[in-house]
Design a protein around this motif. Structure first.
Motif, PDB file in Angstrom:
ATOM      1  N   ALA A 281      15.359   0.977   2.543  1.00  0.00           N
ATOM      2  CA  ALA A 281      16.528   1.348   1.748  1.00  0.00           C
ATOM      3  C   ALA A 281      17.270   0.096   1.280  1.00  0.00           C
ATOM      4  O   ALA A 281      17.797   0.062   0.152  1.00  0.00           O
ATOM      5  CB  ALA A 281      17.454   2.240   2.564  1.00  0.00           C
ATOM      6  N   MET A 282      17.309  -0.928   2.112  1.00  0.00           N
ATOM      7  CA  MET A 282      17.944  -2.192   1.744  1.00  0.00           C
ATOM      8  C   MET A 282      17.161  -2.872   0.625  1.00  0.00           C
ATOM      9  O   MET A 282      17.740  -3.430  -0.313  1.00  0.00           O
ATOM     10  CB  MET A 282      18.007  -3.094   2.980  1.00  0.00           C
ATOM     11  N   MET A 283      15.836  -2.799   0.726  1.00  0.00           N
ATOM     12  CA  MET A 283      14.976  -3.447  -0.258  1.00  0.00           C
ATOM     13  C   MET A 283      14.988  -2.708  -1.596  1.00  0.00           C
ATOM     14  O   MET A 283      14.915  -3.336  -2.663  1.00  0.00           O
ATOM     15  CB  MET A 283      13.545  -3.534   0.283  1.00  0.00           C
ATOM     16  N   ARG A 284      15.086  -1.369  -1.535  1.00  0.00           N
ATOM     17  CA  ARG A 284      15.055  -0.554  -2.756  1.00  0.00           C
ATOM     18  C   ARG A 284      16.294   0.353  -2.828  1.00  0.00           C
ATOM     19  O   ARG A 284      16.202   1.568  -2.640  1.00  0.00           O
ATOM     20  CB  ARG A 284      13.779   0.283  -2.784  1.00  0.00           C
TER      21      ARG A 284
ATOM     22  N   ILE B 182       5.459   3.835  -6.776  1.00  0.00           N
ATOM     23  CA  ILE B 182       6.590   2.992  -7.150  1.00  0.00           C
ATOM     24  C   ILE B 182       6.082   1.559  -7.273  1.00  0.00           C
ATOM     25  O   ILE B 182       4.994   1.229  -6.791  1.00  0.00           O
ATOM     26  CB  ILE B 182       7.743   3.068  -6.133  1.00  0.00           C
ATOM     27  N   ASP B 183       6.860   0.721  -7.936  1.00  0.00           N
ATOM     28  CA  ASP B 183       6.450  -0.667  -8.111  1.00  0.00           C
ATOM     29  C   ASP B 183       6.336  -1.361  -6.746  1.00  0.00           C
ATOM     30  O   ASP B 183       7.243  -1.241  -5.911  1.00  0.00           O
ATOM     31  CB  ASP B 183       7.469  -1.421  -8.961  1.00  0.00           C
TER      32      ASP B 183
ATOM     33  N   GLU C  34       0.828  -1.212   0.000  1.00  0.00           N
ATOM     34  CA  GLU C  34       0.000   0.000   0.000  1.00  0.00           C
ATOM     35  C   GLU C  34       0.859   1.258   0.000  1.00  0.00           C
ATOM     36  O   GLU C  34       0.540   2.241  -0.673  1.00  0.00           O
ATOM     37  CB  GLU C  34      -0.936  -0.006   1.215  1.00  0.00           C
ATOM     38  N   ALA C  35       1.951   1.241   0.744  1.00  0.00           N
ATOM     39  CA  ALA C  35       2.856   2.394   0.782  1.00  0.00           C
ATOM     40  C   ALA C  35       3.513   2.623  -0.569  1.00  0.00           C
ATOM     41  O   ALA C  35       3.701   3.771  -0.996  1.00  0.00           O
ATOM     42  CB  ALA C  35       3.913   2.189   1.858  1.00  0.00           C
ATOM     43  N   ALA C  36       3.856   1.553  -1.255  1.00  0.00           N
ATOM     44  CA  ALA C  36       4.453   1.678  -2.589  1.00  0.00           C
ATOM     45  C   ALA C  36       3.464   2.307  -3.559  1.00  0.00           C
ATOM     46  O   ALA C  36       3.824   3.199  -4.349  1.00  0.00           O
ATOM     47  CB  ALA C  36       4.908   0.310  -3.086  1.00  0.00           C
ATOM     48  N   HIS C  37       2.230   1.851  -3.512  1.00  0.00           N
ATOM     49  CA  HIS C  37       1.204   2.442  -4.379  1.00  0.00           C
ATOM     50  C   HIS C  37       1.011   3.925  -4.058  1.00  0.00           C
ATOM     51  O   HIS C  37       0.798   4.746  -4.969  1.00  0.00           O
ATOM     52  CB  HIS C  37      -0.118   1.695  -4.224  1.00  0.00           C
TER      53      HIS C  37
ATOM     54  N   THR D 258      12.984   9.696  -1.230  1.00  0.00           N
ATOM     55  CA  THR D 258      11.911   8.766  -1.587  1.00  0.00           C
ATOM     56  C   THR D 258      11.748   7.688  -0.527  1.00  0.00           C
ATOM     57  O   THR D 258      10.626   7.294  -0.190  1.00  0.00           O
ATOM     58  CB  THR D 258      12.188   8.129  -2.955  1.00  0.00           C
ATOM     59  N   ILE D 259      12.864   7.212   0.018  1.00  0.00           N
ATOM     60  CA  ILE D 259      12.790   6.218   1.090  1.00  0.00           C
ATOM     61  C   ILE D 259      12.088   6.808   2.310  1.00  0.00           C
ATOM     62  O   ILE D 259      11.302   6.129   2.977  1.00  0.00           O
ATOM     63  CB  ILE D 259      14.191   5.721   1.466  1.00  0.00           C
ATOM     64  N   ALA D 260      12.342   8.078   2.591  1.00  0.00           N
ATOM     65  CA  ALA D 260      11.659   8.734   3.711  1.00  0.00           C
ATOM     66  C   ALA D 260      10.151   8.784   3.470  1.00  0.00           C
ATOM     67  O   ALA D 260       9.352   8.557   4.396  1.00  0.00           O
ATOM     68  CB  ALA D 260      12.219  10.135   3.925  1.00  0.00           C
ATOM     69  N   LEU D 261       9.752   9.065   2.242  1.00  0.00           N
ATOM     70  CA  LEU D 261       8.320   9.075   1.899  1.00  0.00           C
ATOM     71  C   LEU D 261       7.732   7.670   2.027  1.00  0.00           C
ATOM     72  O   LEU D 261       6.617   7.501   2.536  1.00  0.00           O
ATOM     73  CB  LEU D 261       8.124   9.604   0.480  1.00  0.00           C
ATOM     74  N   TYR D 262       8.470   6.708   1.540  1.00  0.00           N
ATOM     75  CA  TYR D 262       8.018   5.318   1.623  1.00  0.00           C
ATOM     76  C   TYR D 262       7.859   4.905   3.089  1.00  0.00           C
ATOM     77  O   TYR D 262       6.869   4.278   3.479  1.00  0.00           O
ATOM     78  CB  TYR D 262       9.050   4.441   0.914  1.00  0.00           C
TER      79      TYR D 262
END
Length: 232
Positions: free
Chosen positions: A55-58, A34-35, A27-30, A65-69
């Protein structure tokens, strides 16, 4: 007389949060366009503090962007917990095992990649305020598999490394324990496979809480665990 300390991870060890963590990541990715990750993507990073885990995953995403995710992931979990029908089950035997250990004189600690807010919510929800002697989480210092969180448990309770056992479902837990020279006990019912736990340095692997209790009943704090120093 030797002390005995059992330090527990939470997600995938005490609580079956596999579906909710995966759902939050998707849900966070959507939400930030992002994919979405696969379940295997998500399970590999559970246990690490959230920003570091994502950050490790992406690794292709920048820190903004990681902060937003991270923010959207946290918001998803807030929505889940606001739903009166939402629940995450304890694994069978988790509560009884910890209560039995406590009654037998074990100290009980926590080392989790959750935030302090998440720990507070979990402890209150399950009535664990009298159960855990100490709780340490992602807000308290470096993320797993760095040994900091486990060392804080030891220091807070005055326990030596050979008097403690770290119990978790992820390779990060096993590496953290080995780095702290603490016995690493992997559980097979969570996010990581038996093979992954073994590769990460697990001294023992159990398949249910009955087996875990039997292992801890035979724990001898006078016997040093095999040295399996891990990098982090």
């Amino acid at each position: 007389m030797s002390l005995r300390l059992a330090v527990f991870d939470v997600d995938g060890t005490l609580i079956d949060s596999r579906s909710s963590i995966f759902r939050a990541a998707v849900e966070a990715a959507h939400a930030i366009n992002i994919d979405p990750p696969t379940y295997d993507d998500v399970r590999a990073i559970v246990g690490v503090s959230l920003f570091d885990a994502l950050a490790m995953m992406r690794p292709d995403l920048d820190s903004e962007t990681i902060a937003l995710y991270t923010h959207e992931f946290q918001q998803a979990f807030l929505r889940f917990h606001a739903d009166p029908d939402f629940s995450e089950d304890l694994y069978l035997g988790a509560e009884d095992t910890m209560r039995a250990l406590k009654a037998e004189g074990w100290l009980i600690g926590m080392a989790t990649g959750n935030s302090r807010r998440g720990v507070t919510r979990t402890v209150a929800k399950h009535g664990w305020g009298d159960l855990f002697d100490v709780t340490f989480c992602a807000d308290d210092g470096p993320s797993k598999p760095h040994p900091h969180m486990l060392q804080r448990n030891l220091d807070a309770l005055g326990v030596a490394t050979h008097e403690a056992v770290m119990i978790g479902d992820a390779s990060h837990d096993m590496k953290m324990a080995c780095s702290a020279y603490v016995r690493a006990v992997g559980v097979s019912w969570g996010f990581h496979t038996v093979e992954e736990l073994q590769l990460a340095g697990a001294h023992d692997i159990v398949h249910d809480f009955t087996e875990l209790k039997a292992l801890l009943d035979n724990f001898n704090p006078e016997v040093l665990p095999e040295a399996k120093r891990a990098s982090y």
